[in-house]
Design an enzyme around this catalytic site. Sequence first.
Site, PDB file in Angstrom:
ATOM      1  CE  LYS A 112      -4.270  -2.000   1.569  1.00 17.30           C
ATOM      2  NZ  LYS A 112      -3.796  -3.407   1.536  1.00 17.30           N
TER       3      LYS A 112
HETATM    4  C1  LIG Z   1      -4.279  -4.478   0.685  1.00 21.08           C
HETATM    5  C2  LIG Z   1      -3.443  -5.721   0.546  1.00 21.08           C
HETATM    6  C3  LIG Z   1      -3.740  -6.713  -0.424  1.00 21.08           C
HETATM    7  C4  LIG Z   1      -4.953  -6.627  -1.333  1.00 21.08           C
HETATM    8  O1  LIG Z   1      -4.851  -5.633  -2.308  1.00 21.08           O
HETATM    9  P1  LIG Z   1      -6.169  -5.070  -3.023  1.00 21.08           P
HETATM   10  O2  LIG Z   1      -5.725  -3.943  -3.865  1.00 21.08           O
HETATM   11  O3  LIG Z   1      -7.096  -4.646  -1.907  1.00 21.08           O
HETATM   12  O4  LIG Z   1      -6.748  -6.199  -3.826  1.00 21.08           O
HETATM   13  C5  LIG Z   1      -2.892  -7.816  -0.507  1.00 21.08           C
HETATM   14  N1  LIG Z   1      -1.830  -7.956   0.322  1.00 21.08           N
HETATM   15  C6  LIG Z   1      -1.512  -7.031   1.246  1.00 21.08           C
HETATM   16  C7  LIG Z   1      -0.337  -7.250   2.134  1.00 21.08           C
HETATM   17  C8  LIG Z   1      -2.299  -5.880   1.392  1.00 21.08           C
HETATM   18  O5  LIG Z   1      -1.989  -4.964   2.332  1.00 21.08           O
END
Ligand SMILES: *Cc1c(COP(=O)(O)O)cnc(C)c1O
Length: 494
Positions: A112
């Site tokens: 993120k």
């Molecule tokens: C948010 C997240 C995801 C999922 O990503 P999306 O864009 O919501 O599909 C997968 N792995 C981690 C570690 C995350 O923080």
Amino acid sequence: METLYHSTRSSDEVVTSKQAILAGIARDGGLYVCDQLGATKLDLATVAGQDYHAIARDVLGTLLSDYTADEIAGCVAGAYGSNFDTPQITPLTPISADWLLELYHGPTCAFKDVALQMLPRLMSVAREGDGRNIMIVTATSGDTGKAALEGFADVPGTGVTVFYPDGKVSDIQHLQMATQHGANVAVAGIRGTFDDAQTQVKNIFADKTVAARLAEANCVLSSANSINVGRLVPQVTYYLDAYAQLVRRGAVTLGDEVDFCVPTGNFGDVLAGYYAKLLGLPVGRLIVASNTNKVLTDFIQTGTYDRRREFAKTISPSMDILVSSNLERLLYYLTDGDCERVAGWMGQLATEGVYTLPTDVMDRLRETFACGYATDAETSATIRNAWESEQVLIDPHTAVGKCVLDRFEADGRQRVCLSTANPYKFSADVLAALGTDTAGMDGFACMDALQQLTGVAAPAQLSGLRTAPVLHPDVCDQAQMSDFVEAACARVFS
Ligand SMILES: *Cc1c(COP(=O)(O)O)cnc(C)c1O
């Protein structure tokens, strides 16, 4: 070409990308989409010769055309600098006959960061038009809150307030938030659950008297939710950059198709891969990997999206989601921009919890998207196997992707599994997967034991928390959250 945005559910209100980024969500509850997406293709030979920064500038310049080249360049330089622990930003490393795209080298050790280091800068530039101060308010179950704090800390004209459920996040997650630096940040635990915090944040957003008081102080509330265009677009960059890395390594020649497998929750990450394809990247398959909350697997297999089911808590918590919001954007593009049909399906989802797509739309979806899911037991076995057979340490989210990817044939294509978190972010579950009994061990004890067992160093961002001073000890009742936000606005923007 100028990029303009409108809602997935109606094209009545047309806005610039700056306006879309400031608003977050469209007034009718839809998500902002751009009809020019795909009209301009990026030149693959150029991409292959560019570094991460140059690719990011081209992607952002193409999809957010009302930002000037100087504004984009400033945002890119600020977002992807020494705050990442490698100048490559998202390095590619081998695993089995495939590749891992490491998206976790940012300040909070999860993918993120790639988007949340950029969004605040895009917002800060966009707000120069109207001069209002923006207070981001977020409820978090653990990970997003920290990434938002790091992203918005000390960004001019913005502030960020994060609420987490006291006692219900891991000790490492708690310390990540409670030790946050920055003159414009506010953090509080609340007495209640994540859902309580989320509900109360929505109430604060809907409270007109709060909005009026804040407006007098030249302040507006906003969210850093993953449906914001300013979070989605920066994620397109690393698909293109992964391809450039494969070309430079001699693994593909220009034009060869590459498959990507994506551990998925809210569908933002994998949707960015689809955007990359529309921009001209030769994407073979996009494999949507889910955990036991396998709404998307069922949907891609059957054509029926059905959220009416038990919510499971898994060892890949950032993928514990039953409504994948960004899927709405894919439906828009698969129907060639049929707002009326998209609005109809989303209405059914809201009222009945279920909708079914016609076969022609599903056929189109399956031309690109494949799917699969992994249980917690399969996820743990994958972590153990990757370590024991290849000495590659992966986190549970990445392991879901790797487990699902291994069920597919390569069909002669290179394959990239997106690696979304540093394994030390989930030390306890990773250590348990490797066979250690973790009963009675706290987060730091698990981190130490995992380091001792594997010899892989824990990232400084996490190990340094042990000695970092707690700056945000506040815990409040749900009824006090609104006052907490207003006090934060007064303090930050005075
Ligand atoms: C948010 C997240 C995801 C999922 O990503 P999306 O864009 O919501 O599909 C997968 N792995 C981690 C570690 C995350 O923080």
